[in-house]
Design a protein around this motif. Structure first.
Motif, PDB file in Angstrom:
ATOM      1  N   PRO A 187      -5.438   1.965  -3.715  1.00 61.63           N
ATOM      2  CA  PRO A 187      -6.975   2.248  -3.054  1.00 61.63           C
ATOM      3  C   PRO A 187      -6.956   1.148  -1.875  1.00 61.63           C
ATOM      4  CG  PRO A 187      -7.043   1.809  -5.370  1.00 61.63           C
ATOM      5  CD  PRO A 187      -5.493   1.601  -5.102  1.00 61.63           C
ATOM      6  N   GLU A 188      -7.713   1.724  -0.815  1.00 68.63           N
ATOM      7  CA  GLU A 188      -7.908   0.729   0.333  1.00 68.63           C
ATOM      8  C   GLU A 188      -8.361  -0.612  -0.275  1.00 68.63           C
ATOM      9  OE1 GLU A 188     -10.157   1.648   4.140  1.00 68.63           O
ATOM     10  OE2 GLU A 188      -9.014   3.317   3.226  1.00 68.63           O
ATOM     11  N   ASN A 189      -8.145  -1.693   0.383  1.00 66.45           N
ATOM     12  CA  ASN A 189      -8.432  -3.039  -0.124  1.00 66.45           C
ATOM     13  C   ASN A 189      -8.261  -3.488  -1.408  1.00 66.45           C
ATOM     14  OD1 ASN A 189      -9.476  -3.377   2.488  1.00 66.45           O
ATOM     15  ND2 ASN A 189     -11.507  -2.505   2.115  1.00 66.45           N
ATOM     16  N   HIS A 190      -7.355  -2.724  -2.192  1.00 69.48           N
ATOM     17  CA  HIS A 190      -7.018  -2.872  -3.618  1.00 69.48           C
ATOM     18  C   HIS A 190      -5.906  -4.186  -3.762  1.00 69.48           C
ATOM     19  CE1 HIS A 190      -5.722  -2.453  -7.625  1.00 69.48           C
ATOM     20  NE2 HIS A 190      -6.767  -1.926  -7.965  1.00 69.48           N
TER      21      HIS A 190
ATOM     22  N   ASN B 245      -2.116  11.831  -9.055  1.00 64.38           N
ATOM     23  CA  ASN B 245      -3.024  11.550  -7.759  1.00 64.38           C
ATOM     24  C   ASN B 245      -2.101  11.542  -6.619  1.00 64.38           C
ATOM     25  OD1 ASN B 245      -5.246  11.179  -9.027  1.00 64.38           O
ATOM     26  ND2 ASN B 245      -5.557   9.128  -8.709  1.00 64.38           N
ATOM     27  N   VAL B 246      -0.783  11.014  -7.056  1.00 65.14           N
ATOM     28  CA  VAL B 246       0.294  11.146  -6.000  1.00 65.14           C
ATOM     29  C   VAL B 246       0.703  12.439  -5.615  1.00 65.14           C
ATOM     30  CG1 VAL B 246       2.652  10.277  -5.472  1.00 65.14           C
ATOM     31  CG2 VAL B 246       1.095   8.835  -6.421  1.00 65.14           C
ATOM     32  N   LEU B 247       0.955  13.447  -6.809  1.00 70.35           N
ATOM     33  CA  LEU B 247       1.397  14.665  -6.851  1.00 70.35           C
ATOM     34  C   LEU B 247       0.208  15.476  -5.732  1.00 70.35           C
ATOM     35  CD1 LEU B 247       2.793  15.368 -10.331  1.00 70.35           C
ATOM     36  CD2 LEU B 247       4.126  14.762  -8.249  1.00 70.35           C
TER      37      LEU B 247
ATOM     38  N   ILE C  35       9.352   2.224  10.473  1.00 68.97           N
ATOM     39  CA  ILE C  35       7.958   1.953  11.048  1.00 68.97           C
ATOM     40  C   ILE C  35       7.211   3.163  10.418  1.00 68.97           C
ATOM     41  CG2 ILE C  35       6.675   1.855  13.076  1.00 68.97           C
ATOM     42  CD1 ILE C  35       8.835   0.832  14.548  1.00 68.97           C
ATOM     43  N   GLU C  36       6.075   2.795   9.662  1.00 69.40           N
ATOM     44  CA  GLU C  36       5.227   3.964   8.882  1.00 69.40           C
ATOM     45  C   GLU C  36       3.912   3.832   9.039  1.00 69.40           C
ATOM     46  OE1 GLU C  36       5.110   6.641   7.833  1.00 69.40           O
ATOM     47  OE2 GLU C  36       6.990   6.770   6.349  1.00 69.40           O
ATOM     48  N   THR C  37       3.227   4.784   8.429  1.00 70.10           N
ATOM     49  CA  THR C  37       1.883   4.909   8.588  1.00 70.10           C
ATOM     50  C   THR C  37       1.234   4.185   7.206  1.00 70.10           C
ATOM     51  OG1 THR C  37       1.595   7.192   7.729  1.00 70.10           O
ATOM     52  CG2 THR C  37       1.586   6.794  10.045  1.00 70.10           C
ATOM     53  N   ASP C  38      -0.061   3.882   7.164  1.00 67.75           N
ATOM     54  CA  ASP C  38      -0.489   3.310   5.821  1.00 67.75           C
ATOM     55  C   ASP C  38      -0.582   4.578   4.779  1.00 67.75           C
ATOM     56  OD1 ASP C  38      -2.487   1.085   4.634  1.00 67.75           O
ATOM     57  OD2 ASP C  38      -3.122   3.169   4.235  1.00 67.75           O
ATOM     58  N   TRP C  39      -0.921   5.549   5.393  1.00 63.16           N
ATOM     59  CA  TRP C  39      -0.704   6.547   4.461  1.00 63.16           C
ATOM     60  C   TRP C  39       0.345   6.890   3.754  1.00 63.16           C
ATOM     61  CZ3 TRP C  39      -3.785  10.073   1.750  1.00 63.16           C
ATOM     62  CH2 TRP C  39      -3.271  11.240   1.348  1.00 63.16           C
ATOM     63  N   HIS C  40       1.534   7.090   4.221  1.00 60.55           N
ATOM     64  CA  HIS C  40       2.674   7.286   3.730  1.00 60.55           C
ATOM     65  C   HIS C  40       3.208   5.958   2.813  1.00 60.55           C
ATOM     66  CE1 HIS C  40       2.971  10.310   6.713  1.00 60.55           C
ATOM     67  NE2 HIS C  40       3.592  11.039   5.734  1.00 60.55           N
ATOM     68  N   ASN C  41       2.943   4.796   3.347  1.00 60.68           N
ATOM     69  CA  ASN C  41       3.369   3.395   2.621  1.00 60.68           C
ATOM     70  C   ASN C  41       2.444   3.133   1.445  1.00 60.68           C
ATOM     71  OD1 ASN C  41       5.686   1.401   3.069  1.00 60.68           O
ATOM     72  ND2 ASN C  41       3.653   0.347   2.509  1.00 60.68           N
ATOM     73  N   PHE C  42       1.107   3.358   1.697  1.00 59.49           N
ATOM     74  CA  PHE C  42       0.340   2.967   0.717  1.00 59.49           C
ATOM     75  C   PHE C  42      -0.681   4.153  -0.011  1.00 59.49           C
ATOM     76  CE2 PHE C  42       0.794  -1.401   2.559  1.00 59.49           C
ATOM     77  CZ  PHE C  42       1.625  -1.862   1.665  1.00 59.49           C
ATOM     78  N   SER C  43      -1.560   4.477   0.875  1.00 60.03           N
ATOM     79  CA  SER C  43      -2.726   5.548   0.574  1.00 60.03           C
ATOM     80  C   SER C  43      -2.359   6.615  -0.394  1.00 60.03           C
ATOM     81  CB  SER C  43      -3.426   5.896   1.608  1.00 60.03           C
ATOM     82  OG  SER C  43      -4.095   4.675   2.466  1.00 60.03           O
TER      83      SER C  43
END
Ligand code: PHE
Length: 339
Positions: free
Chosen positions: A141-144, A287-289, A128-136
């Motif tokens: 990008p948001e809504n991408h 960007n991920v780094l 169970i994860e937050t949006d930040w760790h799984n996507f952002s």
């Protein structure tokens, strides 16, 4: 009279029956109609009333003690006779079912073994994860529309909490919590909102790998995965990289291996191409780094991710994903000797 009752009481208490015949002997001697105790009762009847009262009490106690003894001896005998069956040593033994490891566990352990020898640690993270760790943080990008690639289950109404769609969340946690050099693989269960069929399921398993250090290049990624493919599927395996897209890697590549079923000549499994896809991969996006506090000018890294079900399917020629989670013993028991 009192004297005789007393001796009988001692005899009764000291009696040891041994077997069935001994118990019966006891009953006949003391309790049965013609036994010693009823005999004493007969005698007692002839006594004067005040003596009768006195003797009656001790005699009744003797009778009770004898009956209890009989019952106890019978019970001991019954419980021990159950083990007294006819033993036929020529009968074939009943096989002892010890169970075996699930094919996905066997594959996961094999994958871990291969990468551990290259110096990779095993890392773990939450499902169970937050949006930040799984996507952002992974540069979605948001809504991408890239988020649509992975149809997501959310927890309740909160759009920020979800079931992880890939094990890349562990990459983010690892790079945030630790400093390079980092070398880890991350096996785990992931969830996607897909209709269940032979080729898709709402949950499955991945192993992701991450290597971040100074001067890590695409050649390292290629050799690492080539080594993995040879270890997993044998020396004759061929491997190829196809350009692809993931938001969190640049450049990105999908990795194919030569089809194990038809050896490259074309069949249903490889859709007559001679190749099957086994992993996604690429160089970790700057960007991920940066999102994890690592300077992309100083460090570079590669990442890859593969489905354990897919690797297992090619290893054991299982063609329906649903079999892995149906718990059909006829399916599961086939894998115990294949390591
Ligand atoms: N996380 C990707 C997926 O689940 C796989 C992947 C991992 C691709 C790492 C590239 C690098 O589809």
């Amino acid at each position: 009279m009192e004297e005789r009752i007393h001796t009988l009481r001692k005899e009764v208490e000291a009696w040891s029956a041994g077997d069935k015949a001994g118990v019966e002997q006891f009953r006949l001697k003391y309790i049965s109609k013609k036994g010693l105790i009823p005999e004493l009762f007969e005698e007692m009847k002839k006594m004067p009333p005040e003596e009768k009262k006195k003797v009656g009490k001790t005699l009744n106690e003797l009778k009770q003690a004898a009956e209890q003894k009989l019952q106890a001896m019978t019970e001991v005998l019954e419980s021990s006779t159950s083990a007294n069956y006819d033993l036929d040593l020529t009968l074939p033994p009943v096989p002892n079912k010890v169970g075996n490891q699930h094919p996905l566990t066997l594959t996961r352990n094999r994958i871990i073994e291969i990468f551990e020898r290259l110096g990779f640690n095993v890392a773990d993270g939450p499902e169970i994860e937050t949006d930040w760790h799984n996507f952002s943080a992974l540069n979605f990008p948001e809504n991408h529309p890239a988020r649509e690639m992975q149809d997501t289950f959310f927890i309740g109404k909160n759009p920020d909490v979800l079931l992880r769609t890939h094990t890349s969340n562990v990459q983010i946690r690892l790079m945030t919590d630790q400093k390079p050099p980092l070398r880890a693989i991350m096996p785990g269960r992931v969830y996607r909102n897909e209709a269940i069929s032979a080729r898709a399921h709402c949950f499955f398993h991945q192993v992701e790998g991450l290597y971040v250090d100074r001067n890590v290049g695409f050649a390292d990624l290629k050799q690492t995965l080539y080594h993995f493919a040879k270890e997993m599927y044998g020396k004759d395996i061929k491997i190829r990289f196809r350009p692809s897209f993931f938001p969190f890697t640049e450049p990105s590549a999908e990795i194919d291996i030569s089809c194990l079923i038809c050896k490259g000549s074309g069949c249903n499994v490889c859709k007559h191409t001679g190749w099957v896809e086994i992993a996604g991969s690429g160089m970790v996006h700057p960007n991920v780094l940066r999102n994890c506090g690592i300077d992309p000018e100083e460090f570079t890294g590669f990442a890859f991710g593969m489905g354990i079900e897919r690797v297992t399917m090619l290893r054991y020629q299982v063609n329906d994903l649903r079999l892995y989670s149906e718990n059909d013993i006829r399916f599961l028991k086939q894998f115990h000797s294949v390591i």
